[in-house]
Scaffold this motif. Structure first.
Motif, PDB file in Angstrom:
ATOM      1  N   LEU A 255      56.577  77.666  57.702  1.00  0.00           N
ATOM      2  CA  LEU A 255      56.547  77.449  59.144  1.00  0.00           C
ATOM      3  C   LEU A 255      56.157  76.014  59.429  1.00  0.00           C
ATOM      4  O   LEU A 255      55.675  75.287  58.557  1.00  0.00           O
ATOM      5  CB  LEU A 255      55.600  78.432  59.850  1.00  0.00           C
ATOM      6  CG  LEU A 255      54.100  78.380  59.553  1.00  0.00           C
ATOM      7  CD1 LEU A 255      53.372  77.319  60.384  1.00  0.00           C
ATOM      8  CD2 LEU A 255      53.445  79.726  59.814  1.00  0.00           C
ATOM      9  N   VAL A 256      56.340  75.617  60.691  1.00  0.00           N
ATOM     10  CA  VAL A 256      55.894  74.322  61.206  1.00  0.00           C
ATOM     11  C   VAL A 256      54.888  74.601  62.315  1.00  0.00           C
ATOM     12  O   VAL A 256      55.144  75.438  63.196  1.00  0.00           O
ATOM     13  CB  VAL A 256      57.075  73.500  61.766  1.00  0.00           C
ATOM     14  CG1 VAL A 256      56.571  72.223  62.434  1.00  0.00           C
ATOM     15  CG2 VAL A 256      58.066  73.174  60.669  1.00  0.00           C
ATOM     16  N   TYR A 257      53.744  73.913  62.275  1.00  0.00           N
ATOM     17  CA  TYR A 257      52.724  74.048  63.324  1.00  0.00           C
ATOM     18  C   TYR A 257      52.601  72.711  64.041  1.00  0.00           C
ATOM     19  O   TYR A 257      52.313  71.685  63.421  1.00  0.00           O
ATOM     20  CB  TYR A 257      51.379  74.449  62.725  1.00  0.00           C
ATOM     21  CG  TYR A 257      50.215  74.323  63.700  1.00  0.00           C
ATOM     22  CD1 TYR A 257      49.948  75.322  64.622  1.00  0.00           C
ATOM     23  CD2 TYR A 257      49.405  73.189  63.695  1.00  0.00           C
ATOM     24  CE1 TYR A 257      48.900  75.202  65.521  1.00  0.00           C
ATOM     25  CE2 TYR A 257      48.353  73.063  64.588  1.00  0.00           C
ATOM     26  CZ  TYR A 257      48.103  74.075  65.500  1.00  0.00           C
ATOM     27  OH  TYR A 257      47.071  73.941  66.392  1.00  0.00           O
ATOM     28  N   LEU A 258      52.824  72.716  65.363  1.00  0.00           N
ATOM     29  CA  LEU A 258      52.744  71.495  66.163  1.00  0.00           C
ATOM     30  C   LEU A 258      51.987  71.759  67.458  1.00  0.00           C
ATOM     31  O   LEU A 258      52.088  72.843  68.032  1.00  0.00           O
ATOM     32  CB  LEU A 258      54.144  70.983  66.513  1.00  0.00           C
ATOM     33  CG  LEU A 258      55.088  70.610  65.369  1.00  0.00           C
ATOM     34  CD1 LEU A 258      56.455  70.240  65.927  1.00  0.00           C
ATOM     35  CD2 LEU A 258      54.517  69.480  64.531  1.00  0.00           C
ATOM     36  N   GLN A 259      51.278  70.750  67.940  1.00  0.00           N
ATOM     37  CA  GLN A 259      50.635  70.795  69.250  1.00  0.00           C
ATOM     38  C   GLN A 259      51.478  69.943  70.202  1.00  0.00           C
ATOM     39  O   GLN A 259      51.544  68.730  70.044  1.00  0.00           O
ATOM     40  CB  GLN A 259      49.222  70.220  69.180  1.00  0.00           C
ATOM     41  CG  GLN A 259      48.281  70.973  68.252  1.00  0.00           C
ATOM     42  CD  GLN A 259      46.941  70.271  68.145  1.00  0.00           C
ATOM     43  OE1 GLN A 259      46.146  70.286  69.088  1.00  0.00           O
ATOM     44  NE2 GLN A 259      46.681  69.634  67.010  1.00  0.00           N
ATOM     45  N   SER A 260      52.088  70.575  71.169  1.00  0.00           N
ATOM     46  CA  SER A 260      53.005  69.839  72.039  1.00  0.00           C
ATOM     47  C   SER A 260      52.362  69.399  73.351  1.00  0.00           C
ATOM     48  O   SER A 260      52.887  68.502  74.021  1.00  0.00           O
ATOM     49  CB  SER A 260      54.241  70.684  72.340  1.00  0.00           C
ATOM     50  OG  SER A 260      53.881  71.880  73.018  1.00  0.00           O
ATOM     51  N   SER A 261      51.252  70.024  73.747  1.00  0.00           N
ATOM     52  CA  SER A 261      50.555  69.545  74.947  1.00  0.00           C
ATOM     53  C   SER A 261      49.559  68.479  74.477  1.00  0.00           C
ATOM     54  O   SER A 261      49.882  67.694  73.603  1.00  0.00           O
ATOM     55  CB  SER A 261      49.885  70.704  75.678  1.00  0.00           C
ATOM     56  OG  SER A 261      48.933  71.339  74.863  1.00  0.00           O
ATOM     57  N   VAL A 262      48.373  68.402  75.041  1.00  0.00           N
ATOM     58  CA  VAL A 262      47.411  67.414  74.566  1.00  0.00           C
ATOM     59  C   VAL A 262      47.048  67.730  73.117  1.00  0.00           C
ATOM     60  O   VAL A 262      46.571  68.811  72.814  1.00  0.00           O
ATOM     61  CB  VAL A 262      46.143  67.406  75.439  1.00  0.00           C
ATOM     62  CG1 VAL A 262      45.135  66.409  74.895  1.00  0.00           C
ATOM     63  CG2 VAL A 262      46.497  67.041  76.866  1.00  0.00           C
ATOM     64  N   HIS A 263      47.300  66.758  72.253  1.00  0.00           N
ATOM     65  CA  HIS A 263      47.076  66.951  70.827  1.00  0.00           C
ATOM     66  C   HIS A 263      45.603  66.727  70.492  1.00  0.00           C
ATOM     67  O   HIS A 263      44.969  65.787  70.977  1.00  0.00           O
ATOM     68  CB  HIS A 263      47.946  65.968  70.040  1.00  0.00           C
ATOM     69  CG  HIS A 263      47.761  66.030  68.562  1.00  0.00           C
ATOM     70  ND1 HIS A 263      46.808  65.281  67.900  1.00  0.00           N
ATOM     71  CD2 HIS A 263      48.398  66.752  67.612  1.00  0.00           C
ATOM     72  CE1 HIS A 263      46.881  65.544  66.608  1.00  0.00           C
ATOM     73  NE2 HIS A 263      47.836  66.429  66.410  1.00  0.00           N
TER      74      HIS A 263
END
Length: 478
Positions: A255-263
């Motif tokens: 999987l890929v884990y990303l923070q797209s709002s405030v990181h």
């Protein structure tokens, strides 16, 4: 070697080996395996406080490892705050002489290693904890027996979550550009549980997981606990670098884990154009995406719709938090996914705790209902912005050599010291200020000069914390 929690004494190599057991079978770098084994022995009391450890030379000769490896073992334990070197005397276990944190604060992973088991004395200024713990941020909370009767005579066990709360969350996501039905929402005990559920869904021991580098430490902990091999992808002012992400996907990650709002911790917001590229990538490569939007309500400006809105045929799990938005003690989060995936996640949730607290969910639903016309959230953002400005001004005045990118919101600054931050953090702790270190934020260790400093605390604590950091910086540099 003593087996008491305290009591001092001197230890030989055979006694040390008896305490650490089969340390070399853990895999990974030798120094890290041995350091972790010794740390475990200290944490369970097999190596008591004050015990003198074998010298680096003795350790190297007995274990047939290099002298440099032995030194690296003790260096790692010093950074973690578990041992202390005394010039001319040796290396000693040291866990009871560390400063204590203020009451009710856990702090960073480094500080958790250092905090006493006794009652905290309140002398520490804690800039390590990025949460809304101040009473200034807590909205009015009220719940009566009439509210509870809306749940009964149901059992209260509901892995999916209470329907009114799921509908409210779906409506909020829809307003942000991600069309969502109630059937796509699973309520969780905080965003942390949602991430752990995603790990349980997709990750098996040895699998690769792609994460931003640095990133949220709770996610790294969840994926590591699942046995993942972490692949870090760097960021810039626009968020994660798409070219580096594309290359990481060649590893066929689980999987890929990303923070797209405030990181967290950098404070960046993923650029709109990159969202479209990432949506196309995960769809084309058939890689599940865990998209963390936990801090979206703490931004100071507009945020584009989630990546998932542009990847309707991909396996996407959007993770959010009402605890970050309203109050940490609420412990309510959620995960939004396509219906078949939501069902799978609900089954995993059922095996974890049968369902989150109905009382907390009722409070969360009440808060969401009020949020639409309540000026409280804007006031909270204004207070956070003012505290951000205060912390930044204090740092510029007292520590002008430190730099950071202005965040787009959130709770902290990601500060570049231009000097090794882990040993400085250890020194700063002894002068009465706790900070979050990069060791648990960066899977590759590529941010050795950074610290995360929270601006969510009261103004007087921010000023005092920076004053103590400045004192620590002068004495450490000297």
């Amino acid at each position: 070697m003593t087996n008491r929690a305290t009591g001092g004494g001197s230890g030989s190599v055979p006694e040390l080996l008896a305490a650490v057991g089969s340390w070399s079978s853990a895999g990974g770098p030798l120094y890290r395996s041995l350091a972790r084994a010794i740390a475990g022995a200290v944490e369970r009391g097999a190596l008591g406080d004050g015990v003198r450890l074998p010298s680096e030379r003795e350790l190297a000769e007995a274990l047939a490892i290099g002298r440099g490896t032995a030194a690296a073992v003790y260096d790692a334990l010093v950074v973690e705050g578990l041992v202390r070197r005394r010039r001319g005397s040796g290396t000693f276990v040291a866990v009871s002489d560390q400063p204590a944190l203020p009451a009710g604060r856990e702090g960073s992973a480094l500080v958790q290693r250092l905090v006493e088991r006794s009652e905290p004395n309140g002398a520490m200024v804690d800039l390590s904890l990025s949460v809304l713990g101040d009473a200034s941020f807590q909205p009015p909370l009220a719940l009566g027996s009439a509210d509870l009767r809306t749940v009964t005579p149901d059992t209260g066990y509901t892995p999916w979550g209470l329907p009114p709360l799921r509908r409210a969350i779906a409506a909020e996501l829809g307003a942000r550009g991600l069309a969502t039905r109630e059937e796509q929402v699973v309520v969780t005990t905080g965003a942390q549980q949602a991430i752990s559920m995603a790990a349980a869904c997709w990750v098996r021991p040895g699998d690769a997981v792609v994460v931003e580098d640095p990133t949220y430490p709770g996610a790294l902990a969840a994926f590591t606990q699942a046995g993942a091999r972490l692949l870090g992808v760097p960021l810039d002012d626009g968020g994660v670098r798409v070219g580096a992400l594309r290359k990481a996907l060649e590893e066929r990650p689980a999987l890929v884990y990303l923070q797209s709002s405030v990181h967290s911790p950098t404070g960046t917001v993923l650029a709109a154009g990159r969202r479209a590229e990432i949506a196309a990538l995960v769809t084309e490569r058939h890689v599940p995406l865990v998209e963390d939007v936990a801090l979206v309500d703490l931004t100071w400006g507009a945020v584009p719709p989630p990546i998932a809105a542009q990847a309707p045929t991909a396996s996407t799990a959007v993770v959010g938090s009402l605890s970050k938005r309203f109050w940490g003690g609420l412990r309510v989060g959620y995960v939004r996914a396509p219906e078949p995936l939501a069902l799978r996640l609900a089954r995993i949730k059922a095996t974890r705790d049968l369902g989150s607290s109905a009382v907390s969910q009722l409070l969360a639903a009440q808060l969401l209902e009020r949020a639409a016309g309540d000026p409280f959230e804007q006031r909270r953002r204004d207070v956070l912005r003012a505290r951000h400005d205060q912390l930044g001004e204090a740092l510029r005045h007292r520590l002008p050599g430190w730099t950071w990118r202005p965040p787009a919101g959130g709770l902290s600054l990601w500060v570049d010291l231009r000097a090794p931050s882990e040993p400085f953090a250890q020194h700063a702790l002894r002068t009465g200020v706790a900070v979050a270190t990069p060791g648990v934020l960066s899977p590759s260790g590529q941010c050795p000069h950074h610290l995360r400093l929270s601006f969510s605390g009261p103004p007087d604590e921010l000023e005092e914390g920076v004053a103590r950091l400045a004192t620590a910086w002068r004495t450490w540099r000297a």
